[in-house]
Motif scaffolding. Structure first.
Motif, PDB file in Angstrom:
ATOM      1  N   VAL A   1       0.784  -1.005  -0.373  1.00  0.00           N
ATOM      2  CA  VAL A   1       0.337   0.102   0.168  1.00  0.00           C
ATOM      3  C   VAL A   1       0.621   0.967   0.061  1.00  0.00           C
ATOM      4  N   ARG A   2       0.314   1.931  -1.429  1.00  0.00           N
ATOM      5  CA  ARG A   2       1.607   2.894  -1.293  1.00  0.00           C
ATOM      6  C   ARG A   2       1.019   4.461   0.579  1.00  0.00           C
ATOM      7  N   ASN A   3       2.171   4.947   1.088  1.00  0.00           N
ATOM      8  CA  ASN A   3       1.500   5.962   2.240  1.00  0.00           C
ATOM      9  C   ASN A   3       1.867   6.952   1.329  1.00  0.00           C
ATOM     10  N   SER A   4       2.208   7.131   0.868  1.00  0.00           N
ATOM     11  CA  SER A   4       1.921   8.603   0.204  1.00  0.00           C
ATOM     12  C   SER A   4       2.490   8.722  -1.173  1.00  0.00           C
ATOM     13  N   ARG A   5       1.698   9.034  -2.283  1.00  0.00           N
ATOM     14  CA  ARG A   5       1.530   9.533  -3.582  1.00  0.00           C
ATOM     15  C   ARG A   5       2.107  11.073  -3.901  1.00  0.00           C
TER      16      ARG A   5
END
Ligand code: UDP
Ligand code: MG
Length: 342
Positions: free
Chosen positions: A140-144
């Motif tokens: 899961v990406r924690n920053s985009r």
């Protein structure tokens, strides 16, 4: 004695395969092999995965030198294998092909994009989560931070919409994940042609967890998902997983009928009053509006009929022209058999 412990280590640590779909990725591939190779080496060194673990590159009908590069790496490193599609079948099919080829020899499969946007350092964490008893580990990406504002907004809106339509997705997780052998086998039982893997994986069930990582810029090259393709994929996700749009049409129809009853009463009243010619504007508006609503409704139904059409044909989801993965394992098996005979 040494042999005994080494054998034990090989038997007890799981065989991992990292599946990497590649479409015109000649610019990033050398770096991808380097980084994934290093991660694999570390994990093998720690005994977290077996030395038989492999990187499996799926060439999705690339028009550049991607396949030649994969072949070259296959010759250079015994842990690199490749699958060559006969043509471009798309990202989702490439992932599926990689998984279906790898599942026979792997205890766990990790899928990751070729462009190194997904942090490879999350792989050891995924493997640790697998060792802790999880069958599915979502990246899961924690920053985009590296995505454009437009992409961030639309992604957020999309997850919201999907949730309201009753589709269970893990927000901010794409196709970077780990699946155990049995989870992969279960996933491969889903025979649909309209593939939307990130919606299918949660349906498989099993114990799952998430691993967080920062999403980076593409290492090199351009996105293989231009806006049009992305919209198509997003729409596919909705119509493959939810029939809520059809219910919406029903609601729209009922509302229109109620409005038209009100309009009918209004028309009759106007006629009695003798104001009949004044209806031109309302007539024009309702003709266009109703026509539009009908066309949209038809196209939504058509979208589902189209899905049924592609499903009932039961065409193969991909065709493989060449594949080195299984061969490597079978050759390995023959070598060990020969050793035993010797
Ligand atoms: N890809 C593929 N077939 C396609 C399009 C893309 O195998 O028809 C692969 C591509 O090589 C990459 C991954 O899918 O490894 C994701 O594509 P990309 O990074 O271009 O998408 P984005 O990250 O921009 O959404
Ligand atoms: Mg990318």
């Amino acid at each position: 004695m040494i042999n005994f412990t080494e054998d034990k280590k090989i038997n007890s640590s799981p065989c991992a395969t990292i599946v990497v779909p590649c479409y015109n990725e000649e610019e990033v591939l050398p770096e991808t092999v380097k980084e994934l190779g290093a991660i694999r080496q570390n994990l093998v060194g720690q005994g977290a995965i077996s030395p038989a673990s492999k990187l499996l590159f799926v060439n999705d009908g690339s028009r550049d030198k991607t396949w030649q590069l994969i072949q070259q790496f296959t010759r250079e490193y015994d842990y690199v294998a490749g699958i060559k599609f006969t043509r471009n079948y798309g990202h989702q099919n490439a992932l599926l092909a990689g998984m279906s080829v790898a599942v026979k020899h792997s205890d766990l499969i990790i899928t990751i994009d070729a462009d190194l946007q997904d942090d490879v350092n999350a792989i050891p964490k995924m493997v640790a989560a697998y060792q802790a008893g999880n069958d599915v580990v979502y990246g899961v990406r924690n920053s985009r931070a590296t995505d454009t504002v437009f992409k961030r907004r639309t992604a957020l809106a999309y997850y919201g919409l999907m949730k309201r339509l009753g589709v269970n997705l893990v927000p901010d997780s794409a196709d970077y994940r780990l699946l155990s052998k049995r989870a992969t086998e279960a996933l491969l039982q889903y025979r649909e042609r309209n593939l939307f893997l990130r919606g299918m994986v949660p349906l498989v069930g099993f114990k799952s967890t998430k691993v967080y990582y920062p999403r980076k810029e593409r290492f090199a090259g351009e996105s293989k998902y231009p806006l049009g393709k992305m919209l198509h994929f997003a729409l596919d996700g909705i119509t493959s997983f939810s029939i809520a749009p059809i219910h919406l049409i029903m609601g729209l129809g009922v509302t229109t009928v109620i409005i038209s009853i009100v309009l009918m009463i209004y028309t009759v009243v106007e006629k009695i009053r003798g104001n009949v010619v004044s209806g031109w504007s309302s007539l024009m508006v309702s003709i266009w509006l109703l026509g539009g609503i009908q066309l949209i409704s038809l196209s939504v139904i058509g979208e589902y009929v189209g899905k049924v059409f592609t499903e009932v044909k039961h065409r193969p989801r991909f065709n493989i022209e060449e594949e080195t993965y299984s061969r490597q394992f079978e050759e390995g098996d023959r070598d060990t058999q020969r050793e035993h005979l010797d």
